[in-house]
Design an enzyme around this catalytic site. Structure first.
Site, PDB file in Angstrom:
ATOM      1  N   ASP A 345      20.194  10.167 -32.023  1.00 56.19           N
ATOM      2  CA  ASP A 345      21.126   9.971 -30.912  1.00 56.19           C
ATOM      3  C   ASP A 345      22.250   9.025 -31.340  1.00 56.19           C
ATOM      4  O   ASP A 345      22.643   9.033 -32.509  1.00 56.19           O
ATOM      5  CB  ASP A 345      20.361   9.409 -29.705  1.00 56.19           C
ATOM      6  N   HIS A 397      23.706   5.908 -24.812  1.00 58.94           N
ATOM      7  CA  HIS A 397      22.870   7.081 -24.574  1.00 58.94           C
ATOM      8  C   HIS A 397      21.547   6.995 -25.328  1.00 58.94           C
ATOM      9  O   HIS A 397      20.472   7.236 -24.772  1.00 58.94           O
ATOM     10  CB  HIS A 397      23.673   8.316 -25.001  1.00 58.94           C
ATOM     11  N   ASN A 499      23.494  20.830 -20.445  1.00 58.67           N
ATOM     12  CA  ASN A 499      24.038  20.546 -19.113  1.00 58.67           C
ATOM     13  C   ASN A 499      25.169  21.502 -18.759  1.00 58.67           C
ATOM     14  O   ASN A 499      26.149  21.118 -18.130  1.00 58.67           O
ATOM     15  CB  ASN A 499      24.563  19.105 -19.054  1.00 58.67           C
ATOM     16  N   SER A 580      19.422  15.471 -21.137  1.00 54.59           N
ATOM     17  CA  SER A 580      19.183  14.407 -22.131  1.00 54.59           C
ATOM     18  C   SER A 580      18.105  13.450 -21.663  1.00 54.59           C
ATOM     19  O   SER A 580      17.404  12.842 -22.471  1.00 54.59           O
ATOM     20  CB  SER A 580      20.473  13.620 -22.378  1.00 54.59           C
TER      21      SER A 580
END
Length: 880
Positions: A345, A397, A499, A580
């Site tokens: 990430d 994130h 998404n 996520s």
């Protein structure tokens, strides 16, 4: 009506030709004609750029409201400065506001005269929580007061930090007052049920009229003695080189009182109780001391007593963990330190108090220095530097994802991760703005699996699970071969389905062998943004920041570890939503399974998943394109892992509910309640009862045992305006469970509203905002339109500007982006686009309150908000 930021005027220079003529009566010989000089042809007009139209709607959640007199000059102005002019608001709600002392804060509507007090009137229930997060706590201070209908202060929270919190003592009508003590600041109010009460408890256990003070002059010289005398204090204990115990003299001398109270002096007159006034004056004097140059430290003299404090302060706000039946799984296993989940990430905030000690060595694989944000390429440091150049706040994130997997549990602070006994391997492959390359991601995956990679090293042991909360590239044969190799070597790979709100395959989630995870909301329904399709294997909680179904005053996003970098880095706990957030729930459960049965292979996991052993079936019976094989159930998964060892497990049926709290607000629509056998063996539903006549339950889709989906209904007929609570009790052959239900009659605070919203069209190529449209709410919706937009790549960003500093999306302000704020989608504009609808939400976070957090700053993280509202001056185009 709209303001264009880029105006182009084309001027065409035209050449005119004249001829000769006669001058009248007498005839004359005309001279021979003179040849005209050659005229160049007019230059070709530049090509006209075809412009397109973009239209859409920004949508505010029904649980959001706004202070009637923020500093923004475009927002509607409804002053709420006194008890008599208190603004009616709804319960529950998340409210954004602004207060300031005269001459403080940003230039705007309230700069000169100040907006010292905001008053709000609402119905509250005993035990509800009122929490205020102060945006600019480092340069300003605001306090929280609770008044009864008679105008008496009955409680207050007057700390000097970032959070103020109160617990409602009784049912009734109350007035909530936000008061500026110093400076000017945005703030967020979260009012609702079952919020964390630990933050407010300490202020009630102080010794009145006493303070512990450490002076910068440790010998307590005449100068510091004079400072103490100025506030009518005398020494009772302590000595040189250590803190002093100071006694505040009780006095009615207004001169001393004014020095102690400062700008809060008028509040004193509204406090009738002697004990309450003693606490008020003690805490106000301590606040005053903290702003004194001679004082290094000032705090109350707390009374020490035994009382229960929850292990993880914000666990009750993590609705998504009970949703997958995690507490029952923790009875068997919390994760093994030898089990590792690699999080590929944006990196990690490694010193976050809930992550320190939870991770093993990782690596940074972002090779492009311009994209890395940390000044170098591949290196052994996976620390997340945040978005220093990309517009919008840093989401951190990777830290959020890592916390969902393995934030420290049972440590008395913050949140708990799914497998908090396991360890996280942070691998940084995404740089500025959460963007990376497929090559860098592949190198991180190779490292996690113990394969040769560009770092020239491998971990001591390969990761058991790899979490990929990322995607966007097309199918790649090389990547499929890599995943085949990684999975064949025994590593479980989990990825977010995407998404995109579509069934178009997203990669890496759609590669063979990778577990693709779609997202559900708090109601166990597919989230509006979640991708779906034939490649989806399983569902997990992804949340929805646009709702507050459980009525706790916070958005129904996933709460996990994070950071806030408005000026400097602060460790915090943030609400994000998306697939996520769903993927690490699945990855954490896989870590729990590996903890009890290390020999489980990815193929074993897939067999158990397909057989229904790991999930609660949602949607049509069996596998479907929205939920795959169902929503992951941690308890069932751990039992299945134990069974795979050949152990004989005793049947332990246990009834569980999809939600333990339901909040209707002012909605009329039924809410769904799922009754689930979260254990093993059989159980039947024997009785369902409700405590109130206005509350009822009806079956919707149930099996022979009574398990399945029920509708919870309310009837407001003949009920007076106010807030109501009730309970639903469900008795099964195994156990009794209870769900609390809240609803309101009447909507005193009106429709959803976050104030004026500014929609920016952001050019990705030139990295600048090229157009702005501002709008005010109509039933919670903000329509926008951009015309004459050239072809290109754009992002749509929207937000409010309560403090009027010409930047949207500051702390305490609403923010949104098409399609989601967490992962904005680039708009490839080559035709008119309509229906670009997306939510705008307050960016709510729970600050970390550990002492270590307060000193964490880094020059590399100093940054100002980047998303600018205006480019050509103060004029704004506004749709009303």
């Amino acid at each position: 009506m709209m303001k264009h930021w880029l105006l182009m005027t084309l001027f065409l220079l035209l050449a005119s030709c004249g001829g000769g003529g006669s001058s009248g009566g007498s005839q004359q010989t005309e001279p021979p004609p003179v040849a005209a000089p050659p005229v160049d042809p007019p230059p070709a007009a530049p090509p006209v750029t075809e412009g397109f139209v973009i239209t859409g709607t920004v949508i505010a959640s029904s649980s959001q409201s706004v202070d009637g007199d923020t500093n923004d000059t475009v927002s509607e102005y409804n002053p709420n400065d006194t008890l008599l002019s208190a603004q009616a608001i709804n319960n529950p709600t998340t409210l954004g506001g602004y207060v300031n002392q005269p001459g403080s804060g940003e230039s705007g509507r309230s700069f000169a005269e100040g907006d010292v007090d905001d008053f709000f009137r609402l119905e509250l229930l005993a035990g509800q929580s009122i929490t205020m997060v102060i945006a600019d706590f480092d340069i300003a201070d605001a306090d929280l007061y609770l008044y009864n209908q008679n105008g008496d202060i009955i409680d207050f929270s007057i700390e000097s930090g970032e959070v103020e919190n109160l617990i409602v003592p009784d049912d009734g009508t109350f007035l909530v007052n936000v008061s500026a003590y110093s400076g000017g600041t945005n703030y967020l109010l979260a009012i609702g049920n079952q919020a964390n009460q630990a933050r407010s408890s300490l202020q009630h256990y102080i010794e009145p009229w006493q303070a512990i003070v450490r002076y910068r002059d440790s010998d307590h010289s005449n100068q510091t003695a004079m400072a103490a005398a100025d506030l009518a204090m005398e020494q009772r204990g302590g000595g040189p080189q250590r803190p002093w115990l100071m006694q505040l003299k009780t006095t009615d001398d207004r001169q001393y009182l004014a020095r102690r109270m400062g700008t809060a002096m008028p509040k004193r007159a509204s406090i009738g109780s002697g004990d309450l006034q003693a606490r008020f004056e003690t805490l106000m004097t301590i606040k005053r001391l903290r702003s004194t140059d001679e004082v290094e430290l000032a705090e109350p003299n707390f009374r020490v007593r035994g009382f229960f404090t929850p292990d993880d302060e914000a666990f009750e706000t993590q609705w998504h963990l009970p949703l997958i039946d995690l507490p029952a799984a923790w009875d068997s296993v919390k994760g093994d330190p030898d089990v590792t989940v690699a999080v590929v990430d944006t990196g990690i905030l490694s010193q976050h108090p809930d992550l320190a000690g939870q991770w093993v060595a990782g690596y940074d694989f972002v090779r492009d220095i311009a994209q890395s944000g940390d000044g170098d390429g591949i290196d052994p440091n996976p620390e997340d530097p945040g978005n220093l150049q990309t517009p919008g706040p840093s989401s951190y994130h990777g830290t959020h994802v890592a916390g969902t997997v393995g934030a420290a549990g049972n440590n008395g602070i913050g949140v708990a991760g799914v497998a908090y006994g396991a360890r996280i391997m942070p691998l940084r492959a995404l740089g500025e703005g959460g963007v990376g390359t497929s090559y860098d991601v592949s190198q991180a995956i190779r490292y996690a699996a113990g394969l040769a990679n560009d770092s020239g090293t491998v971990p001591d042991a390969p990761a058991d699970v790899i979490n990929l909360s990322l995607g966007g590239g097309p199918f790649s044969s090389a990547e499929q071969q890599l995943y085949n190799q990684v999975i064949a070597n025994g590593t479980i790979v989990v990825a977010a389905a995407g998404n995109e709100a579509s069934s178009v395959p997203q990669y890496p989630a759609s590669y063979d062998g990778v577990f693709s995870v779609s997202a559900v909301d708090i109601n166990r329904q597919l989230a509006s943004y979640s991708s779906r399709g034939v490649y989806v294997d399983v569902a997990a909680p992804g949340g929805d920041n646009g709702t507050d179904v459980n009525g706790d005053g916070y958005p129904d996003g996933v709460l996990s570890t994070g950071g806030v970098d408005n000026g400097s880095l602060e460790f915090a706990y943030t609400f994000l939503n998306g697939t996520s957030m769903a993927a690490p729930h699945m990855a954490g459960v896989m870590a729990l399974m590996r903890s009890v049965n290390p020999g489980l292979s990815p193929a074993d996991i897939e067999t158990l998943l397909v057989s229904g052993r790991l999930t609660d079936d949602l949607g049509p019976p069996g596998r479907d394109d929205s939920y795959g094989h169902g929503m992951i159930n941690a308890y069932k998964s751990v039992i299945a892992a134990l069974d795979s060892l050949g152990d004989t497990t005793v049947d332990l049926p246990r009834l569980s509910l999809s939600a333990t709290t339901l909040s209707f607000g002012d909605s009329e629509a039924p809410l769904e309640l799922e009754l689930i056998n979260a254990g093993s063996g059989e159980l039947t539903i024997e009785l369902i009862t409700s405590s109130e006549q206005w509350l009822s339950v009806s079956s919707q889709d149930i099996d022979e045992e009574g398990l399945g989906s029920y509708d919870v209904n309310i009837n407001r007929q003949d009920l007076a305006d106010g807030v109501y609570s009730g309970e639903i009790k469900v008795l099964s052959s195994a156990n009794l469970v209870t769900a609390k239900v809240f609803m309101s009659v009447g909507r005193p605070g009106g429709e959803a509203n976050v104030g004026a919203v500014y929609i920016l069209l952001y050019d990705r190529v030139n990295e600048e905002a090229v157009a702005e449209f501002s709008a005010t709410a109509e039933n919670g919706r903000y329509a926008f339109q951009f015309t004459d937009v050239p072809p290109g790549q754009y992002e749509l960003v929207a937000g409010s500007d309560s403090d009027n500093d010409f930047f949207i999306c500051d702390a305490g302000e609403a923010c949104g982006s098409w399609l989601t704020l967490d992962q904005p989608i680039v708009l490839e504009l080559n035709e008119d686009r309509a229906g670009l609808d997306f939510p705008v939400e307050y960016q709510v976070f729970l600050p970390d309150i550990t002492a270590e957090n307060r000193d964490v700053t880094s020059p590399a993280r100093q940054r100002q908000p980047i998303v600018r509202k205006r480019a050509l001056g103060p004029a704004r185009a506004t749709q009303r």
